[in-house]
Design a protein around this motif. Structure first.
Motif, short mmCIF file in Angstrom:
data_model
loop_
_atom_site.label_atom_id
_atom_site.label_comp_id
_atom_site.label_asym_id
_atom_site.label_seq_id
_atom_site.Cartn_x
_atom_site.Cartn_y
_atom_site.Cartn_z
N TRP B 23 -28.18 22.55 -31.18
CA TRP B 23 -29.56 22.95 -30.93
C TRP B 23 -30.44 21.79 -30.52
CZ3 TRP B 23 -30.28 28.15 -30.99
CH2 TRP B 23 -29.31 28.91 -31.65
N TYR B 24 -30.35 20.69 -31.28
CA TYR B 24 -31.30 19.61 -31.05
C TYR B 24 -30.67 18.40 -30.36
CZ TYR B 24 -33.63 22.68 -34.32
OH TYR B 24 -34.14 23.79 -34.94
N VAL B 88 -30.96 19.03 -39.14
CA VAL B 88 -30.14 20.21 -39.46
C VAL B 88 -29.69 20.81 -38.14
CG1 VAL B 88 -30.05 22.43 -40.65
CG2 VAL B 88 -31.64 20.69 -41.43
N ASP B 90 -25.98 22.69 -35.78
CA ASP B 90 -24.60 23.19 -35.75
C ASP B 90 -23.77 22.30 -34.84
OD1 ASP B 90 -25.27 25.35 -37.32
OD2 ASP B 90 -25.66 26.68 -35.63
#
Lengths: 245, 310
Positions: B23-24, B88, B90
């Motif tokens: 995601w990030y 946080v 995945d």
């Protein structure tokens, strides 16, 4: 807000069924009716973890929408409560996923949502798991090979009730053993919120030769419908009482 | 607790593995394994030249729950109760499996048993007080630690401070304890429920110090309370604190500050005792000092009289 009731069957066994219908089939049937089937397979201390006979354990839980775990007797207590809790979360998450799909489209599930929002959803799942009412039919295999393991099973069930009764939601348990004397299953304890009273009943269990897992599961499934009938009657009177507050 | 054999729980990252968030898109270089718990594995990693700890697991939901706890603890004002949460995300592994991971500050420290062995038992009282202080803060913000045990504690140096590292068992007050270890769990000993309340942590706290002096642990009996009392009495190093320790086992404390006050009282008393001893010693050694003082005064008075005459 009225929270729902989760229904679970917890099957504790050490091997293969050898009589009656296919247990995985019965588990699937139970799952269709909103009952989750969890299975714990107990190993002998000298047994390795990949035994053919215990494949059935996994199959039953898979088609019953539940959790399975194969363990050595010494960690049974922790496993029983972990499996039960995990299955509760899994069931609630299943509901939530279904709702999400309806709102966000068919390819959405918790995993496909960014970690930030996922956290918020899990908070709701946790809240529900903590406050939902839970009904568990415990089904204990008492065929001959289980004889030595029964004291451990008893301890782990008492432990389970300590864990679950520390939750906010209400709990009800009942325990059956199979094979029964003349029937497929035999009642050990009727619906009750505590399991402390099983200490006296457990040592008297006799072990039999056959393992009719399928028919036993079917009987266990019926316990819920009997219960719901009684409960709906009781609820009506309880509602009246609540007005008094 | 023995490692649970949950299906496909194994993840083994080799040093040198690069992890990029789905995601990030932050990148982490795995340097080595730090530890393995019931839920995931913790690795030492490097990102932008800085070291950090990365916990990774295929149990996404349990990880999310842990992250929620870490976030809530981060919001508690004042002292830092949990490790600082950095990221946080995945990770999709080369074979297509998705894992959840989070990155937190890397706390480098020593195990409690090693530290006490090397630095002496004076520290028992200090750590007991530090832990009670932290628990008090945690409880006041509506949480109970739950899985308090030797493995979850490390001692940081300069200044020496005991810290807890794994918040996986931290539970909101009033709920059922999320994660526990039998030896530390009052439910297992038949001495209480698994409801998250301050007294649950205080019981585990005593078990931490018992485990420290009984590294092999011991088996439960039907009369647990009696057994635990006996075990406390048998450890010389715990003697000064035996009363509050027993009260915590019996669930007599409702808050950590009640127990902290009792422990503080004991620490003060023993300090006073040792100070009194020192004072006694000082009196003897003071005699030459008085003689000297007397001598100086006589000389001074002499000079004074002389100055009056002239």
């Amino acid at each position: 807000m009225k929270k729902g009731t989760l229904k679970q069957i917890l099957l504790i066994t050490d091997g293969c069924s050898n009589k009656g219908e296919d247990p995985a089939g019965v588990a699937a049937l139970a799952y269709e009716q909103g009952i989750t089937v969890n299975v714990i397979g107990i190993l002998e201390n000298n047994q390795s973890e990949d035994v053919g006979g215990l494949k059935e354990v996994e199959d039953i839980a898979l088609s019953g929408g539940g959790v399975s775990q194969i363990v050595y007797p010494e960690i049974l207590s922790q496993t029983v409560q972990m499996v039960t809790r995990q299955a509760m979360t899994q069931t609630i998450q299943g509901f939530v996923n279904k709702e999400l799909k309806q709102i966000l489209g068919s390819n959405q599930s918790i995993e496909n949502i960014d970690p930030e929002k996922r956290g918020e959803i899990m908070e709701v799942v946790e809240d529900l798991g903590e406050s939902s009412d839970l009904e568990v039919v415990v089904l204990v295999d008492t065929s001959a090979s289980m004889h030595d393991k029964l004291p451990t099973v008893k301890e782990s069930l008492i432990d389970l009730s300590i864990s679950l009764n520390s939750r906010i939601g209400k709990n009800r348990f009942c325990i059956f053993s199979f094979p029964g004397k003349r029937k497929d299953i035999q009642k050990i304890l009727d619906w009750s919120p505590q399991l402390n009273s099983i200490s006296e009943v457990f040592p008297k269990l006799t072990s039999g030769g056959i393992t009719p897992t399928g028919p036993a599961l079917r009987e266990a499934m019926y316990q819920f419908s009997k219960k719901s009938l009684l409960r709906s009657l009781r609820n009506e009177s309880a509602d009246v009482e609540e007005f008094g507050y | 607790m023995r490692a649970q054999t949950w299906k496909n729980s194994g993840i083994d990252l080799k040093p040198g593995t690069k992890i990029t968030g789905k995601w990030y898109k932050n990148q982490y270089l795995i340097r080595g394994k730090l530890g393995k718990g019931a839920i995931g594995t913790v690795y030492l990693c490097e990102s932008g030249g800085k070291l950090a700890a990365l916990k990774i697991s295929d149990k996404g939901t349990s990880m999310t729950v842990e992250v929620n706890v870490l976030k809530s603890l981060g919001q508690v004002q004042g002292t830092r109760l949990g490790p600082y949460l950095l990221d946080v995300d995945d990770w999709v592994s080369p074979n297509g499996t998705t894992y959840s991971f989070y990155v937190m500050e890397y706390l480098k420290g020593e195990s409690l048993s090693l530290f006490v062995k090397n630095n002496g038992n004076v520290w028992i009282g200090v750590f007991l007080l530090q832990l009670l202080e932290d628990l008090e803060q945690l409880h006041q913000s509506g949480w109970v630690f739950g899985d308090l045990k030797l493995d979850n504690l490390i001692v940081l140096s300069s200044p020496t401070r005991i810290r807890w590292v794994d918040v996986g068992g931290t539970t909101q007050t009033g709920r059922a304890i999320k994660e526990y270890t039998e030896f530390y769990d009052r439910g297992y000993w038949g001495l209480g429920t698994r409801k998250a309340e301050p007294s649950y942590d205080l019981f585990s706290l005593v078990m931490v110090f018992l485990h420290l002096y009984y590294p092999q642990r011991f088996e439960r009996t039907t009369q647990s309370e009696k057994l635990l009392f006996k075990k406390i009495d048998q450890v010389k190093q715990l003697q000064p604190y035996r009363n509050p320790l027993k009260k915590a086992i019996a669930g007599k404390y409702r808050t950590s500050s009640e127990m902290k006050n009792d422990v503080l009282q004991i620490v003060y008393q023993s300090q006073n005792k040792s100070r009194l001893k020192k004072k006694g010693n000082q009196k003897i050694s003071n005699i030459p000092f008085y003689i000297e003082m007397g001598g100086i005064s006589i000389v001074a008075i002499g000079f004074y009289i002389l100055s009056l005459i002239f």
